[in-house]
Design an enzyme around this catalytic site. Structure first.
Site, PDB file in Angstrom:
ATOM      1  N   GLU A  47      -4.889  -2.803   4.540  1.00 28.81           N
ATOM      2  CA  GLU A  47      -4.493  -3.402   5.824  1.00 28.81           C
ATOM      3  C   GLU A  47      -5.625  -4.205   6.459  1.00 28.81           C
ATOM      4  O   GLU A  47      -5.428  -4.863   7.475  1.00 28.81           O
ATOM      5  CB  GLU A  47      -4.048  -2.300   6.804  1.00 28.81           C
ATOM      6  CG  GLU A  47      -2.717  -1.639   6.458  1.00 28.81           C
ATOM      7  CD  GLU A  47      -2.863  -0.430   5.546  1.00 28.81           C
ATOM      8  OE1 GLU A  47      -3.886  -0.350   4.823  1.00 28.81           O
ATOM      9  OE2 GLU A  47      -1.961   0.425   5.548  1.00 28.81           O
ATOM     10  N   LYS A  83      -6.102  10.559  -2.570  1.00 31.11           N
ATOM     11  CA  LYS A  83      -6.609   9.411  -3.305  1.00 31.11           C
ATOM     12  C   LYS A  83      -7.330   9.868  -4.557  1.00 31.11           C
ATOM     13  O   LYS A  83      -8.359  10.537  -4.486  1.00 31.11           O
ATOM     14  CB  LYS A  83      -7.531   8.574  -2.425  1.00 31.11           C
ATOM     15  CG  LYS A  83      -7.545   7.137  -2.898  1.00 31.11           C
ATOM     16  CD  LYS A  83      -8.084   6.207  -1.866  1.00 31.11           C
ATOM     17  CE  LYS A  83      -7.587   4.801  -2.128  1.00 31.11           C
ATOM     18  NZ  LYS A  83      -8.370   3.806  -1.418  1.00 31.11           N
ATOM     19  N   TRP A 129      -3.544   5.866  -4.630  1.00 36.56           N
ATOM     20  CA  TRP A 129      -2.866   6.812  -3.751  1.00 36.56           C
ATOM     21  C   TRP A 129      -1.843   7.670  -4.482  1.00 36.56           C
ATOM     22  O   TRP A 129      -1.120   7.195  -5.345  1.00 36.56           O
ATOM     23  CB  TRP A 129      -2.133   6.079  -2.632  1.00 36.56           C
ATOM     24  CG  TRP A 129      -3.049   5.443  -1.643  1.00 36.56           C
ATOM     25  CD1 TRP A 129      -3.193   4.112  -1.418  1.00 36.56           C
ATOM     26  CD2 TRP A 129      -3.947   6.107  -0.732  1.00 36.56           C
ATOM     27  NE1 TRP A 129      -4.129   3.905  -0.430  1.00 36.56           N
ATOM     28  CE2 TRP A 129      -4.601   5.101   0.004  1.00 36.56           C
ATOM     29  CE3 TRP A 129      -4.258   7.442  -0.482  1.00 36.56           C
ATOM     30  CZ2 TRP A 129      -5.549   5.386   0.985  1.00 36.56           C
ATOM     31  CZ3 TRP A 129      -5.207   7.732   0.484  1.00 36.56           C
ATOM     32  CH2 TRP A 129      -5.837   6.711   1.200  1.00 36.56           C
ATOM     33  N   THR A 188       0.842  -1.190   0.000  1.00 29.04           N
ATOM     34  CA  THR A 188       0.000   0.000   0.000  1.00 29.04           C
ATOM     35  C   THR A 188       0.878   1.242   0.000  1.00 29.04           C
ATOM     36  O   THR A 188       1.908   1.282   0.676  1.00 29.04           O
ATOM     37  CB  THR A 188      -0.955   0.039   1.203  1.00 29.04           C
ATOM     38  OG1 THR A 188      -1.624   1.310   1.200  1.00 29.04           O
ATOM     39  CG2 THR A 188      -0.258  -0.131   2.540  1.00 29.04           C
TER      40      THR A 188
HETATM   41  P1  AMP Z   1      -6.666   1.360   0.395  1.00 21.49           P
HETATM   42  O1  AMP Z   1      -5.711   0.791   1.341  1.00 21.49           O
HETATM   43  O2  AMP Z   1      -6.032   1.802  -0.888  1.00 21.49           O
HETATM   44  O3  AMP Z   1      -7.843   0.484   0.185  1.00 21.49           O
HETATM   45  O4  AMP Z   1      -7.213   2.705   1.023  1.00 21.49           O
HETATM   46  C1  AMP Z   1      -7.911   2.731   2.235  1.00 21.49           C
HETATM   47  C2  AMP Z   1      -8.365   4.134   2.508  1.00 21.49           C
HETATM   48  O5  AMP Z   1      -9.192   4.600   1.438  1.00 21.49           O
HETATM   49  C3  AMP Z   1      -9.187   4.306   3.740  1.00 21.49           C
HETATM   50  O6  AMP Z   1      -8.409   4.392   4.912  1.00 21.49           O
HETATM   51  C4  AMP Z   1      -9.927   5.604   3.438  1.00 21.49           C
HETATM   52  O7  AMP Z   1      -9.102   6.742   3.664  1.00 21.49           O
HETATM   53  C5  AMP Z   1     -10.174   5.499   1.949  1.00 21.49           C
HETATM   54  N1  AMP Z   1     -11.492   4.906   1.709  1.00 21.49           N
HETATM   55  C6  AMP Z   1     -11.789   3.632   1.425  1.00 21.49           C
HETATM   56  N2  AMP Z   1     -13.120   3.466   1.270  1.00 21.49           N
HETATM   57  C7  AMP Z   1     -13.679   4.671   1.466  1.00 21.49           C
HETATM   58  C8  AMP Z   1     -15.033   5.169   1.473  1.00 21.49           C
HETATM   59  N3  AMP Z   1     -16.083   4.388   1.209  1.00 21.49           N
HETATM   60  N4  AMP Z   1     -15.196   6.470   1.746  1.00 21.49           N
HETATM   61  C9  AMP Z   1     -14.160   7.291   2.001  1.00 21.49           C
HETATM   62  N5  AMP Z   1     -12.880   6.888   2.006  1.00 21.49           N
HETATM   63  C10 AMP Z   1     -12.638   5.593   1.751  1.00 21.49           C
END
Ligand code: AMP
Length: 540
Positions: free
Chosen positions: A329, A437, A442, A184
């Site tokens: 995670e 994001k 990211w 990540t």
């Molecule tokens: P990832 O590890 O790339 O899946 O990113 C996780 C992060 O994406 C989370 O900690 C949030 O900051 C953001 N995220 C994931 N789902 C959502 C959602 N439904 N609404 C807002 N932010 C989200």
């Protein structure tokens, strides 16, 4: 006194074995990078996964070796998932959208032995090969007829599979052994590896299939738009065989028209992806006056789902939206937005408002919010604080201990700021982690700031995410120039070219006389986000 029940280890191989035995004629359909559609069954996938496991053995792959992939969603990728984990090795899915130097870092850090790649990524692989001396072989995921000319030696996936028999018994593995690895970039510093186990993967597959989660069944046709390099496509390649659902893999064609065609041709009932993807699909449907013939529900997560998107899916197209939240995670599922009985009696406006939240916690994940001193805040839907999680499918530390112990009193800090209520509904109000994001991927604000300050005219720079209708967020560069120095917006943006991935380059530059700081001298991003909340990007 111990219970007297069998202690059968949870294993990923058992999923494909089950799907073969009891859903053997259920299809897996893939749109190929080489063109055309591939169609076979769970029984075929199981047989070929065993052949591939024999091929891995012949290549000298050992227990816990990392087997990398740079690939779209497709049947060969699915086979690698099961062959690698099933034999005791680790399937390492790599995000091909990263900058080549970042990918090389990740491959080197993971010590990948072999890398499989879809033909789309040949130019990338040719760039990577000299940077990754530890990789023993690059395997093109195609047949002999489609093998490309390349400036490096390649192995042919189909030749490897076909050269080996399917006589392979999945070994009995300790359920706590590692099964897959995903890096990540949603943290500060270098990308960090999240190392899933057989146990965490199976428990997550069980939990995510539940009716108040993704509600999967043998009657479903599941099309994961979310890539298999994004947290194992949110676990769908595991939960689908667990339920015996038909799988449809879209390959590289993720535009609205291609997706809609596949949805209709294969009778897709359930899909999953980030908001940006759905925007393209909805626009395509609206422009052409089209409908969904079979789609019942779609999971939208990875970034906040715009309320208008939920309303359009549900009210215009009759498709239920499951707004979900999770993290790499967390395998990734933490919350899914589904109603309780009580909500069915509410007004539509009340229910619509509830659906904008990130969802209701699923069993297996424990959530709490805390204040700056780590004190737990009430679950009243009003108080907001840092969101912490724990549970059997949540990471306890990063691969090779990178970044030290991430846990706070046994809880994993998500970097999200949220409210929680008594029903378990969680709503994200902000993000404390310093990343952006864009379209579900990211962007490191720190890398962009470091690049900007390398420009001779820049004294200090901050990068924040600003709302964007298509990409959810895009980076805005805020710059304080050196005294007497001059530089234009265009010159600064040009400076990023070749230094970061193209899609990382900020959408706009704002010049300021000074930047706000915290008491400890760090950039005060919360203030900047407030000051530039209404900044309109030229790309918006
Ligand atoms: P990832 O590890 O790339 O899946 O990113 C996780 C992060 O994406 C989370 O900690 C949030 O900051 C953001 N995220 C994931 N789902 C959502 C959602 N439904 N609404 C807002 N932010 C989200």
């Amino acid at each position: 006194m111990y219970g007297l029940m069998m202690n059968s280890p949870l294993s990923i191989a058992s999923l494909i074995r089950h799907a073969d035995r009891y859903h053997g004629d259920t299809e897996i359909v893939s749109r190929l990078v080489e063109g055309g559609i591939h169609r076979y069954t769970y029984t075929d996938a199981h047989r070929r996964s065993r052949q591939l496991a024999n091929a891995f053995r012949a290549l000298g792959v050992q227990t816990a070796d990392r087997i990398g992939t740079l690939a779209w969603n497709g049947f060969r990728h699915f086979e690698i998932y099961f062959a690698a984990a099933g034999m005791g090795a680790i399937c390492h899915t790599i995000n091909p959208r990263l900058f080549p130097e970042q990918i090389a870092y990740i491959i080197d850090h993971a010590d990948d032995r072999f890398i499989h790649f879809d033909l789309t990524f040949l130019p990338l692989v040719e760039q990577l090969a000299p940077l990754c001396p530890g990789v023993r072989g690059w395997i093109a995921m195609t047949d002999r007829a489609h093998m490309p000319a390349a400036n490096i030696d390649l192995l042919c996936f189909e030749e490897l599979v076909n050269a080996h028999s399917d006589d392979f018994d999945w070994p009995a593995l300790d359920e706590n052994l590692a099964s897959s690895l995903c890096y990540t970039s949603g943290t500060t510093g270098n990308p960090k590896g999240v190392l899933y186990s057989h146990r965490s993967t199976i428990l997550h597959a069980y939990g995510s299939a539940l009716p108040d989660a993704l509600n999967l069944s043998a009657r479903d046709v599941v099309l994961p738009v979310v890539p298999m390099f994004h947290v194992n496509a949110w676990g769908l390649p595991y939960s689908a065989p667990l339920c015996g659902a038909k799988l449809v893999f879209p390959g590289a064609q993720l535009d609205g028209a291609s997706l809609h065609e596949l949805f209709e041709a294969e009778g897709v009932t359930c899909s999953a992806g980030v908001p940006t993807i759905w925007l393209g699909l909805l626009n395509h449907l609206k422009a052409g006056g089209l409908r969904f013939g079979s789609l019942k529900r779609t999971v939208i997560g990875g970034s906040a789902c715009p309320p208008a998107m939920i309303r359009s899916f549900e009210d215009d197209f009759g498709v239920q939206v499951l707004h979900a939240w999770g993290m790499t995670e967390m395998s990734p599922l933490g919350t899914v937005n589904t109603f309780k009985n009580r909500h069915l009696a509410q007004t539509k406006a009340e229910r619509d408002a509830l659906q904008n939240k990130q969802g209701r916690v699923i069993y297996g994940v424990d959530l709490k919010i805390v204040d700056d001193d780590g004190r737990e805040l009430p679950r009243d839907g009003k108080a907001y604080g840092d969101l912490l999680v724990r549970g059997p499918w949540i990471c306890s530390e990063y691969f090779k201990g990178e970044g030290g112990n991430p846990l706070v009193d046994g809880w994993f800090p998500t970097g999200d700021v949220a409210t929680l209520d008594q029903d378990g509904f969680m709503q994200i109000t902000d993000r404390s982690k310093d990343v952006i994001k864009s379209g579900g991927e990211w962007i490191s604000s720190i890398d962009l700031e470091n690049t900007a300050v390398a420009h001779p005219a820049v004294a200090e720079a901050a990068v924040i995410g600003v709302a964007h209708p298509k990409w959810d967020e895009r980076p805005l560069l805020i710059v304080m120039k050196k005294p007497g120095a001059d530089v234009t917006r265009e010159e600064l943006l040009q400076f990023f070219e070749g230094r970061v991935a193209k899609w990382w380059i900020p959408d706009d530059v704002a010049f300021v006389d000074s930047l706000p700081h915290t008491a400890t001298g760090k950039l005060l991003k919360t203030r900047l986000r407030e000051d530039f909340r209404n900044h309109r990007l030229p790309t918006a």
